[in-house]
Design a protein around this motif. Structure first.
Motif, short mmCIF file in Angstrom:
data_model
loop_
_atom_site.label_atom_id
_atom_site.label_comp_id
_atom_site.label_asym_id
_atom_site.label_seq_id
_atom_site.Cartn_x
_atom_site.Cartn_y
_atom_site.Cartn_z
N ARG A 264 -20.24 -15.75 4.24
CA ARG A 264 -19.86 -14.83 5.32
C ARG A 264 -18.34 -14.85 5.39
NH1 ARG A 264 -21.75 -15.00 11.67
NH2 ARG A 264 -20.94 -12.95 12.24
N TYR A 265 -17.75 -13.71 5.12
CA TYR A 265 -16.29 -13.63 4.95
C TYR A 265 -15.58 -13.22 6.23
CZ TYR A 265 -11.94 -12.63 2.45
OH TYR A 265 -10.64 -12.64 2.02
N GLY A 266 -16.28 -12.43 7.04
CA GLY A 266 -15.73 -11.98 8.31
C GLY A 266 -16.88 -11.69 9.25
N GLY A 267 -16.66 -10.93 10.30
CA GLY A 267 -17.72 -10.63 11.26
C GLY A 267 -18.96 -10.07 10.61
N GLU A 268 -18.81 -8.90 9.96
CA GLU A 268 -19.94 -8.29 9.24
C GLU A 268 -19.64 -8.15 7.76
OE1 GLU A 268 -17.69 -4.86 11.26
OE2 GLU A 268 -18.35 -6.86 11.80
N GLU A 269 -18.68 -8.90 7.28
CA GLU A 269 -18.29 -8.88 5.87
C GLU A 269 -18.84 -10.11 5.15
OE1 GLU A 269 -14.22 -6.38 5.09
OE2 GLU A 269 -14.05 -8.53 5.44
N PHE A 270 -19.29 -9.89 3.93
CA PHE A 270 -19.79 -10.97 3.09
C PHE A 270 -19.12 -10.88 1.72
CE2 PHE A 270 -22.88 -10.43 6.35
CZ PHE A 270 -23.44 -11.69 6.57
N ALA A 271 -18.85 -12.02 1.12
CA ALA A 271 -18.23 -12.07 -0.20
C ALA A 271 -19.21 -12.72 -1.17
CB ALA A 271 -16.92 -12.84 -0.16
N ILE A 272 -19.28 -12.16 -2.38
CA ILE A 272 -20.22 -12.66 -3.39
C ILE A 272 -19.43 -12.98 -4.65
CG2 ILE A 272 -22.36 -12.20 -4.64
CD1 ILE A 272 -22.69 -9.80 -2.54
N ILE A 273 -19.42 -14.25 -5.04
CA ILE A 273 -18.74 -14.68 -6.26
C ILE A 273 -19.76 -14.70 -7.39
CG2 ILE A 273 -17.46 -16.54 -7.37
CD1 ILE A 273 -16.52 -17.42 -4.60
N LEU A 274 -19.43 -14.02 -8.49
CA LEU A 274 -20.37 -13.88 -9.60
C LEU A 274 -19.73 -14.42 -10.89
CD1 LEU A 274 -21.47 -10.24 -8.73
CD2 LEU A 274 -22.81 -12.32 -8.33
N PRO A 275 -19.87 -15.72 -11.15
CA PRO A 275 -19.31 -16.29 -12.39
C PRO A 275 -20.09 -15.80 -13.61
CG PRO A 275 -19.79 -17.99 -10.74
CD PRO A 275 -20.48 -16.74 -10.30
#
Length: 357
Positions: A264-275
């Motif tokens: 969860r990156y912010g309020g309604e933001e999500f970050a997805i790391i894809l190696p």
């Protein structure tokens, strides 16, 4: 008339300390009232730390929050978890460490007792051995055997107690190890959605970027933002909004693989790391998440009233040698902004066509 008595101070220095504490507490309370922040413990702790002015990072961040008027519960909790929780986590780890030290001390005591008993048993055996010779009578030999059996039984009992004590200490140390791991995991998780938090994201991104830089492997970063999320909160309340966040986090989690990470990156933001994922594969994966989110028809429990369409926009960036973590985040943000500006509910990735409903 108030019955509250003034505190009695043992020395002028103590009075200064209490006066300073009361001053900061009053400032924190006034800030919460002035900016109408939620009256939660985390808010008070943050405002008190800000009033005390002992942490430059907190002072700078809260100044920016006050200037922007962005004092939402999530932003407050986010700052609290990133800058104040580590102190609590450290305190928890120190407490567990003290308990580990106690168990180690207990083990050393047990080992010391075992060595002492072993030496004592050895001395008894020597005495019995020295007392037995060719002239030893049957009565003396019988007494020696009785003494030997008694000492052997005593040693067996001591060995059993030692083993039981060592087993118990081993179990306690294993329990403490699990508690320590739990503390570490809790510090890396968002309490609402249970996915990773910003701290875990920052650490993972740096680590994966170093791997990609060293090995020349692929690495993609996607940033997702729920469309018109404020409308959900305004129409149905924050409790329903929280449920939507949980569902969206679950959809992402169900689609990514073991080496990937969603935070969860912010309020309604999500970050997805894809190696180890190229831009084409990343876009296919993210579009599947986008489609599943849009196709999930949510209704309110009880009334069965539909929530309406819930969608998300996504921006994807691919690592290029020489990029910093900040560069990769900025590029993904730019693609997300483009997806929003082009109508939302779509995926934007450099060099690929837009995916939309």
């Amino acid at each position: 008339m108030s019955d509250t008595k003034a505190p009695v101070f043992s020395c002028p220095e103590e009075q200064k300390v209490f006066s300073r504490v009361y001053k900061y507490a009053d400032m924190a309370t006034r800030l919460m009232e002035e900016f109408k922040t939620p009256p939660f413990p985390n808010t008070y702790a943050l405002m008190y730390a800000y009033a005390a002015g002992e942490n430059d990072d907190i002072a700078l961040i809260v100044d920016e929050m006050l200037e922007k008027g962005d004092l939402s519960p999530y932003e407050i909790d986010n700052v609290y978890s990133r800058h104040l929780c580590p102190m609590q986590d450290q305190a928890k780890r120190e407490k567990i460490g003290q308990r580990v030290d106690e168990q180690i001390s207990s083990v050393l005591d047990l080992v010391g007792t075992g060595v002492e008993n072993s030496d004592q048993f050895e001395n008894v055996l020597k005495q019995i051995g020295n007392g037995i010779g060719e002239s030893t009578s049957l009565d003396q030999l019988s007494a020696a055997i009785t003494n030997l059996m008694s000492e052997n039984q005593r040693m067996a009992n001591q060995s059993r107690k030692l083993n039981e004590g060592l087993k118990e200490s081993r179990e306690q140390i294993e329990l403490l190890r699990r508690e320590l791991e739990d503390v570490r995991n809790e510090s890396m998780r968002d309490p609402l959605t249970t996915v990773h938090n910003r701290r875990a994201f920052d650490m993972k991104l740096v680590a994966e970027l170093e791997v990609a830089q060293k090995n020349g492997s692929h690495l993609c970063l996607a940033i997702a933002d729920l469309d018109h999320f404020k409308r959900v909160n305004d129409s149905f309340g924050h409790r329903i909004g929280d449920e939507v966040l949980k569902i969206f986090a679950a959809i992402i989690s169900e689609n990514i693989k073991g080496q990937d990470l969603v935070a969860r990156y912010g309020g309604e933001e999500f970050a997805i790391i894809l190696p180890a994922t190229d831009i084409q594969s990343a876009a296919q994966l993210i579009d599947r998440i986008r489609l599943q989110t849009f196709q999930r028809k949510l209704v309110l429990k009880g009334s069965k009233k539909p929530l309406g369409d819930v969608s998300a926009s996504f921006g994807i960036a691919q690592f290029v040698p020489g990029m910093t973590p900040a560069d990769l985040v900025e590029l993904a943000d730019q693609r997300l902004y483009l997806a929003k500006s082009q109508g939302r509910n779509r995926v934007q990735a450099e060099g690929l066509k837009t995916s939309a409903a």
